[in-house]
Design an enzyme around this catalytic site. Structure first.
Site, PDB file in Angstrom:
ATOM      1  CG  MET A   7      25.767 -29.889 -50.812  1.00  0.00           C
ATOM      2  SD  MET A   7      25.686 -28.466 -51.878  1.00  0.00           S
ATOM      3  CE  MET A   7      24.055 -27.862 -51.518  1.00  0.00           C
TER       4      MET A   7
ATOM      5  CG  LEU B 119      24.138 -34.051 -41.881  1.00  0.00           C
ATOM      6  CD1 LEU B 119      24.620 -35.407 -41.348  1.00  0.00           C
ATOM      7  CD2 LEU B 119      24.052 -34.084 -43.396  1.00  0.00           C
TER       8      LEU B 119
ATOM      9  CG  HIS C  16      20.842 -34.561 -45.035  1.00  0.00           C
ATOM     10  ND1 HIS C  16      20.585 -33.343 -44.449  1.00  0.00           N
ATOM     11  CD2 HIS C  16      21.155 -34.295 -46.319  1.00  0.00           C
ATOM     12  CE1 HIS C  16      20.744 -32.389 -45.338  1.00  0.00           C
ATOM     13  NE2 HIS C  16      21.088 -32.927 -46.490  1.00  0.00           N
TER      14      HIS C  16
ATOM     15  CG  ASP D   1      17.450 -32.212 -54.192  1.00  0.00           C
ATOM     16  OD1 ASP D   1      17.483 -31.008 -54.436  1.00  0.00           O
ATOM     17  OD2 ASP D   1      17.564 -32.677 -53.037  1.00  0.00           O
TER      18      ASP D   1
ATOM     19  CB  SER E  47      15.518 -27.291 -47.528  1.00  0.00           C
ATOM     20  OG  SER E  47      16.613 -26.555 -48.054  1.00  0.00           O
TER      21      SER E  47
END
Ligand code: AMP
Length: 295
Positions: free
Chosen positions: A24, A27, A31, A144, A179
């Site tokens: 999403m 970054l 990521h 996640d 996050s």
């Protein structure tokens, strides 16, 4: 590296073994570790950047989600991406969708309970990305952990010919799981937020030390988390089924979700009952790129 907005362009650029890293955006090193892993074992690395409105329950969380595509493009390229696909909402949903991908029991507890509809949104978008990009491999973070179980279940049930790769959590230097939402924490709230990971580490220590029960481990986590964090759940769940367990066994994850002000964060560690060891992820040595540029 190429930046495109539609799936046909991605497919025309892809060659050889294709790796997809869905994100999403905004970054960070978590990521980038996925992109690096994809670059190491595929020929074309595709990074998708799409803030998926379907997976947000609260309009304020969606509108305040940090975005900076130019920054994402530069970081993705530096980590080894070949293509960034950043579709607009109109590209993803030219008409209001009639079809929803809904995964069953694996999506029901924990995040599913606290964010109704969240995993329908995730599964639907991931299925669209899989169909649009046609990757051979797709890379997801264990940050996640329940989402990873949901995606694996969907891939199995819908026969997507895609190898799903799960990768370790990357943490900030003090242990807070990276996050994109961390940039929304004030300095004071960040100090409270780090106690989520400290709670998990206390639970991990107890797990590794011997014969603590599920309830004792969960109790140790809860005691370590700041009273200023509104804890939504602490559970030990099976890595494959995401079913909360009352006994230890197999591979499980110890998961927590909590709110600090209006920022909701999740974290977990992976428990291997065979070796009684914990995968706590990796830590950065210094400040994250999330905070570069003065935000
Ligand atoms: P997001 O942009 O938050 O939707 O995340 C995109 C992907 O990056 C998902 O597979 C996440 O699990 C993964 N990810 C997010 N944060 C981390 C982290 N701290 N460590 C490893 N992977 C992560």
């Amino acid at each position: 590296m190429r930046v495109v907005e539609d799936f046909a362009s991605v497919r025309s650029l892809a060659r050889g073994v294709v790796g997809l890293v869905p994100t999403m955006g905004f970054l960070h090193e978590g990521h980038l570790s996925l992109i690096g892993a994809a670059a190491a074992d595929t020929d074309t690395v595709v990074v998708s950047v799409f803030v998926n409105p379907l997976q947000f329950g609260e309009a304020s969380d969606l509108s305040s989600y940090p975005r900076d595509l130019d920054r994402d493009v530069a970081l993705a390229e530096s980590a080894g991406a070949d293509v960034v696909v950043a579709p607009g909402v109109e590209e993803m949903f030219p008409v209001a969708p009639e079809t929803v991908v809904s995964v069953g029991s694996v999506a029901a507890p924990m995040e599913g309970l606290h964010r109704p509809g969240h995993f329908d949104g995730v599964a639907t978008i991931v299925a669209k990305l899989f169909a649009g990009v046609g990757p051979d491999r797709a890379y997801f973070g264990r940050k996640d952990a329940q989402q990873l179980a949901v995606v694996r279940t969907m891939v199995r049930d819908l026969s997507f010919p895609i190898d799903v790769v799960g990768r370790p959590i990357v943490r900030e230097h003090d242990g807070l799981a990276l996050s994109s939402r961390n940039v929304r924490l004030s300095d004071a709230d960040r100090l409270k937020a780090v106690t989520l990971s400290q709670g998990l580490m206390a639970g991990a220590d107890l797990f590794e030390s011997g014969d603590a029960s599920v309830d004792e481990i969960i109790g140790a986590v809860r005691r370590r988390v700041s009273a200023d964090v509104s804890v939504e759940y602490v559970e030990i769940a099976g890595s494959e089924t995401a079913a909360p367990a009352s006994d230890l066994g197999g591979e499980q994850f110890l998961a927590i979700a909590g709110r600090i002000g209006d920022v909701r964060l999740i974290d977990n560690v992976t428990l291997d009952n065979g070796t009684r060891t914990v995968d706590r992820g990796t830590r950065l040595d210094g400040p994250s790129i999330l905070y570069e540029g003065g935000s």
